[in-house]
Write a protein that holds these residues in place. Structure first.
Motif, PDB file in Angstrom:
ATOM      1  N   ALA A 210      -1.412  40.061  28.194  1.00 23.48           N
ATOM      2  CA  ALA A 210      -2.763  39.928  27.655  1.00 23.48           C
ATOM      3  C   ALA A 210      -3.197  41.295  27.159  1.00 23.48           C
ATOM      4  CB  ALA A 210      -3.718  39.427  28.738  1.00 23.48           C
ATOM      5  N   ALA A 211      -3.395  41.416  25.852  1.00 26.08           N
ATOM      6  CA  ALA A 211      -3.754  42.699  25.254  1.00 26.08           C
ATOM      7  C   ALA A 211      -5.246  42.706  24.932  1.00 26.08           C
ATOM      8  CB  ALA A 211      -2.947  42.947  23.986  1.00 26.08           C
ATOM      9  N   LEU A 212      -5.991  43.588  25.577  1.00 25.03           N
ATOM     10  CA  LEU A 212      -7.413  43.694  25.316  1.00 25.03           C
ATOM     11  C   LEU A 212      -7.616  44.505  24.048  1.00 25.03           C
ATOM     12  CD1 LEU A 212      -7.222  43.010  28.401  1.00 25.03           C
ATOM     13  CD2 LEU A 212      -9.397  44.191  28.648  1.00 25.03           C
ATOM     14  N   THR A 213      -8.287  43.906  23.075  1.00 24.62           N
ATOM     15  CA  THR A 213      -8.508  44.578  21.805  1.00 24.62           C
ATOM     16  C   THR A 213      -9.989  44.688  21.514  1.00 24.62           C
ATOM     17  OG1 THR A 213      -8.013  44.533  19.427  1.00 24.62           O
ATOM     18  CG2 THR A 213      -8.287  42.405  20.516  1.00 24.62           C
ATOM     19  N   SER A 214     -10.379  45.852  21.002  1.00 23.62           N
ATOM     20  CA  SER A 214     -11.787  46.105  20.694  1.00 23.62           C
ATOM     21  C   SER A 214     -12.057  46.128  19.203  1.00 23.62           C
ATOM     22  CB  SER A 214     -12.202  47.448  21.288  1.00 23.62           C
ATOM     23  OG  SER A 214     -11.475  48.505  20.666  1.00 23.62           O
ATOM     24  N   GLY A 215     -10.991  46.036  18.399  1.00 19.70           N
ATOM     25  CA  GLY A 215     -11.146  46.189  16.955  1.00 19.70           C
ATOM     26  C   GLY A 215     -11.037  47.623  16.498  1.00 19.70           C
ATOM     27  N   GLY A 216     -10.764  48.530  17.432  1.00 19.14           N
ATOM     28  CA  GLY A 216     -10.571  49.934  17.090  1.00 19.14           C
ATOM     29  C   GLY A 216      -9.111  50.251  16.846  1.00 19.14           C
TER      30      GLY A 216
ATOM     31  N   LEU B 210      -1.541  46.953  20.424  1.00 21.51           N
ATOM     32  CA  LEU B 210      -1.147  45.567  20.167  1.00 21.51           C
ATOM     33  C   LEU B 210       0.094  45.510  19.281  1.00 21.51           C
ATOM     34  CD1 LEU B 210      -1.977  42.566  20.539  1.00 21.51           C
ATOM     35  CD2 LEU B 210      -3.367  42.818  18.471  1.00 21.51           C
ATOM     36  N   SER B 211       0.118  46.329  18.247  1.00 22.68           N
ATOM     37  CA  SER B 211       1.242  46.350  17.321  1.00 22.68           C
ATOM     38  C   SER B 211       2.524  46.824  18.006  1.00 22.68           C
ATOM     39  CB  SER B 211       0.925  47.260  16.130  1.00 22.68           C
ATOM     40  OG  SER B 211       1.983  47.262  15.204  1.00 22.68           O
ATOM     41  N   LEU B 212       2.419  47.822  18.865  1.00 26.53           N
ATOM     42  CA  LEU B 212       3.597  48.324  19.578  1.00 26.53           C
ATOM     43  C   LEU B 212       4.187  47.262  20.506  1.00 26.53           C
ATOM     44  CD1 LEU B 212       2.417  51.946  20.453  1.00 26.53           C
ATOM     45  CD2 LEU B 212       4.241  51.319  18.865  1.00 26.53           C
ATOM     46  N   LEU B 213       3.312  46.501  21.163  1.00 23.88           N
ATOM     47  CA  LEU B 213       3.787  45.413  22.018  1.00 23.88           C
ATOM     48  C   LEU B 213       4.501  44.344  21.192  1.00 23.88           C
ATOM     49  CD1 LEU B 213       0.678  45.002  24.340  1.00 23.88           C
ATOM     50  CD2 LEU B 213       2.904  45.930  24.997  1.00 23.88           C
ATOM     51  N   LYS B 214       3.929  44.054  20.035  1.00 22.18           N
ATOM     52  CA  LYS B 214       4.537  43.063  19.137  1.00 22.18           C
ATOM     53  C   LYS B 214       5.901  43.552  18.646  1.00 22.18           C
ATOM     54  CE  LYS B 214       4.250  39.334  16.462  1.00 22.18           C
ATOM     55  NZ  LYS B 214       4.156  37.953  16.973  1.00 22.18           N
ATOM     56  N   ASP B 215       5.980  44.850  18.317  1.00 17.57           N
ATOM     57  CA  ASP B 215       7.242  45.430  17.855  1.00 17.57           C
ATOM     58  C   ASP B 215       8.350  45.287  18.893  1.00 17.57           C
ATOM     59  OD1 ASP B 215       6.052  46.163  15.499  1.00 17.57           O
ATOM     60  OD2 ASP B 215       5.883  48.306  16.000  1.00 17.57           O
ATOM     61  N   LYS B 216       7.968  45.361  20.173  1.00 20.02           N
ATOM     62  CA  LYS B 216       8.958  45.295  21.250  1.00 20.02           C
ATOM     63  C   LYS B 216       9.332  43.863  21.611  1.00 20.02           C
ATOM     64  CE  LYS B 216       7.782  49.751  23.331  1.00 20.02           C
ATOM     65  NZ  LYS B 216       7.276  50.449  24.535  1.00 20.02           N
ATOM     66  N   GLY B 217       8.728  42.901  20.939  1.00 20.36           N
ATOM     67  CA  GLY B 217       9.107  41.518  21.122  1.00 20.36           C
ATOM     68  C   GLY B 217       8.443  40.799  22.280  1.00 20.36           C
ATOM     69  N   TYR B 218       7.375  41.376  22.827  1.00 22.99           N
ATOM     70  CA  TYR B 218       6.685  40.717  23.930  1.00 22.99           C
ATOM     71  C   TYR B 218       5.902  39.502  23.441  1.00 22.99           C
ATOM     72  CZ  TYR B 218       7.601  44.801  26.885  1.00 22.99           C
ATOM     73  OH  TYR B 218       8.195  45.795  27.606  1.00 22.99           O
ATOM     74  N   ASP B 219       5.700  38.564  24.332  1.00 24.46           N
ATOM     75  CA  ASP B 219       4.856  37.400  24.070  1.00 24.46           C
ATOM     76  C   ASP B 219       3.409  37.835  24.335  1.00 24.46           C
ATOM     77  OD1 ASP B 219       3.556  35.000  23.870  1.00 24.46           O
ATOM     78  OD2 ASP B 219       4.741  33.957  25.384  1.00 24.46           O
ATOM     79  N   VAL B 220       2.670  38.139  23.263  1.00 19.60           N
ATOM     80  CA  VAL B 220       1.367  38.776  23.387  1.00 19.60           C
ATOM     81  C   VAL B 220       0.251  37.845  22.909  1.00 19.60           C
ATOM     82  CG1 VAL B 220      -0.029  40.803  22.807  1.00 19.60           C
ATOM     83  CG2 VAL B 220       2.467  40.996  22.906  1.00 19.60           C
ATOM     84  N   THR B 221      -0.824  37.807  23.660  1.00 24.67           N
ATOM     85  CA  THR B 221      -2.073  37.183  23.235  1.00 24.67           C
ATOM     86  C   THR B 221      -3.164  38.240  23.318  1.00 24.67           C
ATOM     87  OG1 THR B 221      -1.429  34.997  24.054  1.00 24.67           O
ATOM     88  CG2 THR B 221      -3.781  35.381  23.698  1.00 24.67           C
ATOM     89  N   ALA B 222      -3.937  38.363  22.259  1.00 28.92           N
ATOM     90  CA  ALA B 222      -5.019  39.345  22.230  1.00 28.92           C
ATOM     91  C   ALA B 222      -6.302  38.714  22.765  1.00 28.92           C
ATOM     92  CB  ALA B 222      -5.232  39.863  20.813  1.00 28.92           C
ATOM     93  N   PHE B 223      -7.080  39.519  23.467  1.00 27.94           N
ATOM     94  CA  PHE B 223      -8.354  39.071  24.012  1.00 27.94           C
ATOM     95  C   PHE B 223      -9.452  40.057  23.630  1.00 27.94           C
ATOM     96  CE2 PHE B 223      -5.247  37.006  26.647  1.00 27.94           C
ATOM     97  CZ  PHE B 223      -5.790  35.760  26.922  1.00 27.94           C
ATOM     98  N   TYR B 224     -10.534  39.511  23.115  1.00 33.69           N
ATOM     99  CA  TYR B 224     -11.717  40.328  22.819  1.00 33.69           C
ATOM    100  C   TYR B 224     -12.758  40.024  23.890  1.00 33.69           C
ATOM    101  CZ  TYR B 224     -15.800  42.313  20.511  1.00 33.69           C
ATOM    102  OH  TYR B 224     -16.919  43.045  20.225  1.00 33.69           O
ATOM    103  N   LEU B 225     -13.153  41.053  24.643  1.00 36.51           N
ATOM    104  CA  LEU B 225     -14.142  40.867  25.692  1.00 36.51           C
ATOM    105  C   LEU B 225     -15.538  41.066  25.123  1.00 36.51           C
ATOM    106  CD1 LEU B 225     -12.595  42.723  28.772  1.00 36.51           C
ATOM    107  CD2 LEU B 225     -12.219  40.391  27.960  1.00 36.51           C
ATOM    108  N   LYS B 226     -16.325  40.022  25.206  1.00 39.77           N
ATOM    109  CA  LYS B 226     -17.699  40.119  24.736  1.00 39.77           C
ATOM    110  C   LYS B 226     -18.572  40.534  25.917  1.00 39.77           C
ATOM    111  CE  LYS B 226     -21.183  37.637  22.050  1.00 39.77           C
ATOM    112  NZ  LYS B 226     -21.613  36.329  21.498  1.00 39.77           N
ATOM    113  N   ILE B 227     -18.982  41.797  25.905  1.00 42.04           N
ATOM    114  CA  ILE B 227     -19.799  42.325  26.989  1.00 42.04           C
ATOM    115  C   ILE B 227     -21.135  42.849  26.483  1.00 42.04           C
ATOM    116  CG2 ILE B 227     -17.852  42.926  28.477  1.00 42.04           C
ATOM    117  CD1 ILE B 227     -18.002  45.772  27.444  1.00 42.04           C
TER     118      ILE B 227
END
Length: 352
Positions: A4-10, A17-34
């Motif tokens: 689970a990759a926490l992304t802020s849009g920064g 997120l891109s580095l995890l994708k490059d390494k072939g991980y099964d990634v889902t991005a999550f945006y935390l609305k706080i």
């Protein structure tokens, strides 16, 4: 292994997120609305919609699913409300510490399915996992290093953490984002406290604590110099905001019962020694007290560290003496402990 990759849009979380994708991980991005947009929107523009648009854009580029998780109520109860109460008590809190411990690596895991092994963020820090536990290590970029903000994580939380950009310099992260034309590649870094976005901290305080005028008193003479809008707008060591002539003037201490701010023009003179404090509620990441009485410490985010002599009063309380003065030592601040490139944990200053 699902991450689970926490992304802020920064740019930092996007490169992570891109580095995890490059390494072939099964990634889902999550945006935390706080963001507390309903309550504080009148103070200024809400940044979350712009952040979310960038998060969506980079996830589309990388072909990564994005989910939005609302933790607004939890964030207010466990971070914002705590911050307000600490400020009202005359302390100097650090909301980002509790955001990481209680939200990003705490309640977030209660919101996502159990099949996610790790939570990844764009922090400038490194983690070393092993069968003997996990260690929090510094980033090679000393100016951007964020181990200070992560030092209150417990061992079981750090075991679930990944920091994909922790081994990189900020300049390398920017270059990576630009070469891959990631949507946030040219976005400016966010500044200030995590939940405020573009709002001023003073406006946030005013909303919850209002204005209560009191006296500004010269520390040495007891002479009344002027008035302030409330002791909660001032922190120890602060030199801005007094409106006094003939300065610079520094906040030396606060009397919260009488609502008095004490200020001095000779704050950095040798007679105003500030190099000791008692630290309580200590969190040792590996759960054991360090086996040395000499450590390095950080009192705030940044590259600066002090050598410190440490006396262990009990498992969660220590007394430290710095090798030099720091005029910004204040109750409520976090002190992070280091041994070479490893962050051992942190605690909260109880008294100075």
């Amino acid at each position: 292994m699902k991450i689970a990759a926490l992304t802020s849009g920064g740019v930092d979380s996007s490169v992570a997120l891109s580095l995890l994708k490059d390494k072939g991980y099964d990634v889902t991005a999550f945006y935390l609305k706080i963001w507390l947009e309903d309550e504080l929107s009148y103070l200024g523009s809400c940044p979350w919609e712009e952040d979310l648009s960038f998060a969506r854009a980079v996830c589309q580029q990388l072909d990564v699913p994005l989910e939005i998780v609302s933790l607004q109520k939890e964030y207010f109860e466990y971070v914002v409300h705590h911050t307000i109460e600490q400020i009202k008590a005359g302390l100097t809190p650090n909301p980002d510490m509790f955001c990481n411990q209680r939200i990003k690596f705490g309640m977030f895991f209660d919101k996502v399915p159990q099949e996610f092994t790790y939570a990844a963020t764009g922090h400038y820090a490194q983690v070393q996992h092993s069968s003997n536990g996990s260690k929090l290590l510094c980033s090679p970029d000393l100016l951007k290093d964020q181990t200070y903000f992560l030092s209150y994580l417990r061992q079981n939380q750090l075991q679930k953490a990944l920091f994909p950009i922790g081994h990189l310099q900020k300049s390398q992260v920017r270059t990576y984002a630009q070469e891959r034309q990631l949507a946030p590649a040219t976005r400016k870094d966010s500044q200030g406290i995590c939940f405020l976005g573009k709002l001023k901290f003073s406006d946030f305080i005013k909303h919850y604590l209002g204005i209560q005028k009191g006296s500004i008193v010269e520390f040495e003479s007891g002479k009344i110099l002027g008035t302030h809008q409330g002791y909660w707008y001032h922190t120890i060591g602060q030199r801005q905001g007094s409106g006094l002539a003939g300065g610079p003037w520094y906040v030396v201490s606060k009397d919260i019962q009488q609502n008095i701010i004490y200020m001095s023009r000779t704050y950095h003179e040798p007679d105003k020694q500030r190099n000791t404090c008692t630290v309580t509620q200590c969190n040792w990441i590996d759960t054991h007290i360090p086996n040395t009485d000499t450590l390095e410490v950080k009192l705030r985010h940044g590259a600066n560290r002090y050598k410190a002599h440490v006396i262990y009063l009990d498992n969660q309380t220590v007394h430290i003496t710095l090798d030099q003065n720091d005029q910004g030592i204040a109750a409520g601040q976090f002190v992070a402990f280091y041994q070479e490139d490893q962050c051992l944990g942190s605690g909260i200053i109880y008294s100075t």
